[in-house]
Scaffold this motif. Sequence first.
Motif, short mmCIF file in Angstrom:
data_model
loop_
_atom_site.label_atom_id
_atom_site.label_comp_id
_atom_site.label_asym_id
_atom_site.label_seq_id
_atom_site.Cartn_x
_atom_site.Cartn_y
_atom_site.Cartn_z
N ASP A 153 0.33 -0.84 -0.01
CA ASP A 153 0.07 0.21 -0.25
C ASP A 153 1.09 1.57 0.32
N HIS A 154 1.59 1.56 1.00
CA HIS A 154 2.35 2.41 0.64
C HIS A 154 3.38 3.19 -0.21
N ASN A 155 4.23 2.24 -0.89
CA ASN A 155 4.97 2.27 -2.41
C ASN A 155 3.92 2.73 -3.48
N GLY A 203 -5.44 -2.45 -0.65
CA GLY A 203 -5.73 -1.64 -0.13
C GLY A 203 -4.87 -1.04 1.01
N ILE A 204 -5.14 -0.22 1.26
CA ILE A 204 -4.49 0.31 2.68
C ILE A 204 -5.09 -0.78 3.39
N VAL A 205 -3.89 -0.90 4.26
CA VAL A 205 -3.87 -2.13 5.58
C VAL A 205 -4.86 -1.86 5.44
N HIS A 206 -5.45 -0.68 6.90
CA HIS A 206 -6.12 -0.39 7.77
C HIS A 206 -7.67 -0.56 7.04
N ILE A 207 -7.73 -0.35 5.86
CA ILE A 207 -8.89 -0.71 5.08
C ILE A 207 -9.39 -1.74 5.10
N GLY A 224 3.12 -3.68 11.78
CA GLY A 224 3.73 -2.56 11.91
C GLY A 224 3.56 -1.28 10.83
N ASP A 225 2.72 -0.72 12.08
CA ASP A 225 2.07 -0.06 11.21
C ASP A 225 1.43 1.46 12.64
N SER A 226 1.14 2.79 13.08
CA SER A 226 1.03 2.82 13.95
C SER A 226 -0.80 3.21 13.84
N HIS A 227 -1.28 3.36 12.89
CA HIS A 227 -2.78 3.28 12.89
C HIS A 227 -3.55 1.90 12.69
N THR A 228 -2.75 1.21 12.90
CA THR A 228 -3.32 -0.19 13.39
C THR A 228 -4.47 0.28 14.61
N GLY A 444 -7.86 10.97 0.98
CA GLY A 444 -7.44 9.47 0.91
C GLY A 444 -6.94 9.34 2.34
N SER A 445 -6.31 7.96 2.28
CA SER A 445 -5.61 7.49 3.43
C SER A 445 -7.21 6.83 4.61
N CYS A 446 -5.97 5.72 5.43
CA CYS A 446 -6.26 5.20 6.06
C CYS A 446 -7.65 6.20 7.23
N THR A 447 -7.79 7.26 7.08
CA THR A 447 -8.11 7.58 8.00
C THR A 447 -9.64 8.62 7.94
N GLY A 506 -4.43 2.86 -2.04
CA GLY A 506 -3.04 2.92 -1.76
C GLY A 506 -3.05 3.90 -1.09
N CYS A 507 -1.74 3.80 0.21
CA CYS A 507 -1.67 5.34 0.62
C CYS A 507 -1.15 7.05 -0.49
N SER A 508 -0.68 7.06 -0.84
CA SER A 508 -1.04 8.00 -1.68
C SER A 508 -0.05 8.88 -1.00
N MET A 509 -1.09 10.15 -1.26
CA MET A 509 -0.46 11.67 -0.97
C MET A 509 -0.39 11.76 0.58
N CYS A 510 -0.17 10.55 1.87
CA CYS A 510 -0.82 10.46 3.17
C CYS A 510 0.47 10.96 3.56
N LEU A 511 1.89 10.40 2.72
CA LEU A 511 2.80 9.93 3.11
C LEU A 511 4.29 9.96 2.09
N GLY A 512 3.59 10.28 1.71
CA GLY A 512 4.41 11.26 0.32
C GLY A 512 5.63 9.51 -0.34
N SER A 528 -5.74 12.70 5.63
CA SER A 528 -4.97 12.39 6.36
C SER A 528 -4.66 12.24 7.43
N ASN A 529 -3.88 11.49 8.33
CA ASN A 529 -3.87 11.99 9.61
C ASN A 529 -2.07 12.84 10.55
N ARG A 530 -1.55 12.83 9.12
CA ARG A 530 -0.51 13.63 10.38
C ARG A 530 -0.35 15.23 9.38
N GLY A 534 7.03 18.36 6.39
CA GLY A 534 7.85 17.12 5.37
C GLY A 534 6.92 16.29 4.95
N ARG A 535 5.75 15.50 5.46
CA ARG A 535 4.90 14.56 5.51
C ARG A 535 4.55 14.43 4.09
N GLN A 536 3.82 15.08 3.22
CA GLN A 536 3.67 15.06 2.16
C GLN A 536 4.44 15.52 1.32
S1 SF4 Z 1 -1.06 7.08 7.71
FE1 SF4 Z 1 -0.76 7.39 5.44
S2 SF4 Z 1 0.63 5.94 5.23
FE2 SF4 Z 1 0.24 5.07 7.03
S3 SF4 Z 1 -1.15 3.59 6.55
FE3 SF4 Z 1 -2.14 5.00 7.02
S4 SF4 Z 1 -2.80 6.62 5.20
FE4 SF4 Z 1 -0.78 4.80 4.51
#
Ligand code: SF4
Length: 856
Positions: A153-155, A203-207, A224-228, A444-447, A506-512, A528-530, A534-536
């Motif tokens: 998802d991220h890349n 898709g995004i792992v949390h979706i 292995g991802d904080s938004h678990t 977009g994003s897992c949020t 995908g994670c797209s512009m959430c973290l670039g 997104s959530n952050r 430089g996040r995006q």
């Molecule tokens: S916060 Fe962004 S980069 Fe991290 S998992 Fe969610 S969508 Fe992907």
Amino acid sequence: MARGEGDGLEGGGTKDGRAVGSVWEASGASERVGKEEARSQIASTDIAAEHISNPRTRHSLKTQMPAPPASAGNLLFLQLLHESNMPSVTTPPRTLYDKVLEYHIVDERDDGTLLLYIDRHLVHEVTSPQAFEGLRNASRKVRRPDCTLATTDHNVPTTTRKNFKDVGSFVEEQDSRTQCVTLEENVKAFGLTYFGLGDKRQGIVHIIGPEQGFTLPGTTVVCGDSHTSTHGAFGSLAFGIGTSEVEHVLATQTLITKRSKNMKVQVDGELAPGVSSKDIVLYVIGQIGTAGGTGAVIEFCGSAIRGLSMEARMSICNMSIEGGARAGMIAPDQTTFDYLKGRPLSPKYDSPEWKRAVTHWNSLKTDEGAKFDIEVNIDAKDIAPTISWGTSPQDVVAITGVVPGPDDFSTPAAKEACIRALKYMGLTAGTPMQDVVLDKVFIGSCTNARIEDLRAAARVVEGKKVAANIKRALIVPGSGLVKKQAEDEGLDKIFVDAGFEWREAGCSMCLGMNPDILSPQERCASTSNRNFEGRQGAGGRTHLMSPVMAAACALVGKLADVRKVASAAHVSPAKASPKIDVGDAHVEDVLDDEDLDRILDAPESDNDEVQTKAPAVGGMPPFTQLKGIAAPMEQSNIDTDAIIPKQFLKTIKRSGLGTALFNGWRYDPATGKDEPDFILNKDPYRNSKILVAGPNFGCGSSREHAPWALLDFGIKCIIAPSYADIFFNNTFKNGMLPLNLEGEAYEKVLAEAKAGREIEVDLPAQTIKSADGTDLAKFEVESFRKHCLVNGLDDIGLTMQLEAKIKKFEKRRTEDTPWLDGSGYLKRDRNGAVKIEAVPVPKTNRGETKEEPLEW
Ligand code: SF4
Ligand SMILES: CC(C)[C@H](C(=O)O)[C@@H](O)C(=O)O
């Protein structure tokens, strides 16, 4: 505290820096159950505001903290009885968190270290390569492939996949491609279920976890991802872990952890039109600060939360991590059960197993009278559409407000942080938020990339046009299934007609980490959530907000109030959980007795002794004494995006990241040369072995690349008043020592650091001395962690010695919750690039299914 309110909005809160009164309430002493009752003495502590909440505010509250461990005790896990996890007449009232945690305890040490069974493990390409490499190096297998689900998802580029052949030819950027290809090799080699780019379920792992019914109430879920934390919306205990922990879970299906505090955030009342769950969570983070939930699991409750759909609940739990919490949870209810009906990995709807599961899920609620260590009460009517103005998720303000300035803050550190944030964001204090002009919009994003989010945004933009000054407006569905559903409903057409780009999942512009990034100084309205620096994209400026607000911003071209753009009827949050087509296979369709016999055929042992053939315990370099220069970096809330920016996460190795450390601050972006003012570029700090950091160090992302980069630079010990939980764990896993120090002791150490003098950290003695031998401080460290560090022990090896206990737990889990065994995908036709065959998992005794539903 949301700033800029009180300017016409009904019930707008107080200005930042003033006490909030009834928002915070002290609770009584926390209580523990059963064996924990005797062991856990609760120390009542008055905590000054800056220790627990937003350092830019000065709320004060009384909270309850568990006392430090009484004694070092045994260094091996104790054999404790866990049969008593079921409630009895003498069980004191427990929280939802207590119940889920306690059920999953495989073993417990007398210093409170827990071995926790993990029901569900999600894997993605960024944080898993080094974990699989570790398994290979130690000739270890994945213990429960049936409880593991992987995706990429991220890349991944979010451009059309019409001509997709394979990931190797599709992903152009070399390092991204390597990570994606490596994941595919690993899932094949280890026999894991995987949704690749050719699979519409990618898709995004949390979706995808919730979408598939992989996430179920009462389970433990890690990734292995904080938004678990997202998955906690189902009443599961779900949290992010580092890569070493990913390896630990892959190898043992367990995790070494400890109890968190219980925190309650209760939101009551009706949400006003235009206000969504994203506004709730941004507002809450504004109140408690990014460190407000540190060390705690938050239970979100109250009538406003109950009234939310599952998808809206997920957005709230998703951002618990931005509030510093280990996890967020919401008790499951009819809304949850309705959402789970017909999901491929849920028990088949209306089957006896479904009914039994629902009875069990219904017991997952906080008991009347259960005590919370921290309580926050919020009135829904105080929440306006909320957006971020600065570079931390706590920097929020109502859309009707103005950009705050340093005078709005009380402490010197908060004033300084405000000045820095304004400079980075290119904003002037006092500017009305709605005057701020945008360049890009990202929905977009897992949020906020679920079908409900897209429907809500589409309602706002339907028949209108994106403003001429907006260079790009992206809609990025969270999964292939969300995308398909949206297309079936014609939402794609609404967006495209309005001038948006309609992308792949995908994670797209959430973290670039993929091609979707902001250019320097570009300003983006983002769901997104952050909003870290430089996040995006390097130099990019992020304003966090809800999907309807982002949609309104796209139309206006500036930060905008959705209530001015769309009628109330168009912006009311959805009450019911929207359904999407997730296919028609259920566990029972795909997993028959033959399958089960086949996958549960490993020999079973009732022997509770440590197995004699258990693997040897591996090693890390021991940590005993460390003498060296300590670099002072006492700024609060240094996040892991700052410690190591996203472009360096594309490695599949643990080594060589020293040059990437603090990359955005350490080098001039234009020339690539050292920034002379940055502390680690100055002598003698170029050779630092220790970092003296500020509160909440390492917050944000779970990336273990942060400790890897510190270690590669030469820093093996960090001294700070507090840390984000995941970062704290990650450092230990790499033989590093993060020390908690506050007050006078911290100041003494900081003074030595500022003077450029060496200090000596002695772990066995638990002391810090100056170069001339003067005592500076004593410190606490958990005995198990100390033991592992001093002896250089690999905790996977230690855990594998507890094989018999893990098997015993698995047997009980199969009896209590049989729907958690086996993969529902074993017989499915797979569209993905990787075909997965069933693989053996340890045998558990399915024969002894209990008549009675489990009650927790
Ligand atoms: S916060 Fe962004 S980069 Fe991290 S998992 Fe969610 S969508 Fe992907
Ligand atoms: C890549 C991953 C470690 C990271 C996280 O843990 O959050 C990412 O998803 C993020 O949002 O920064």
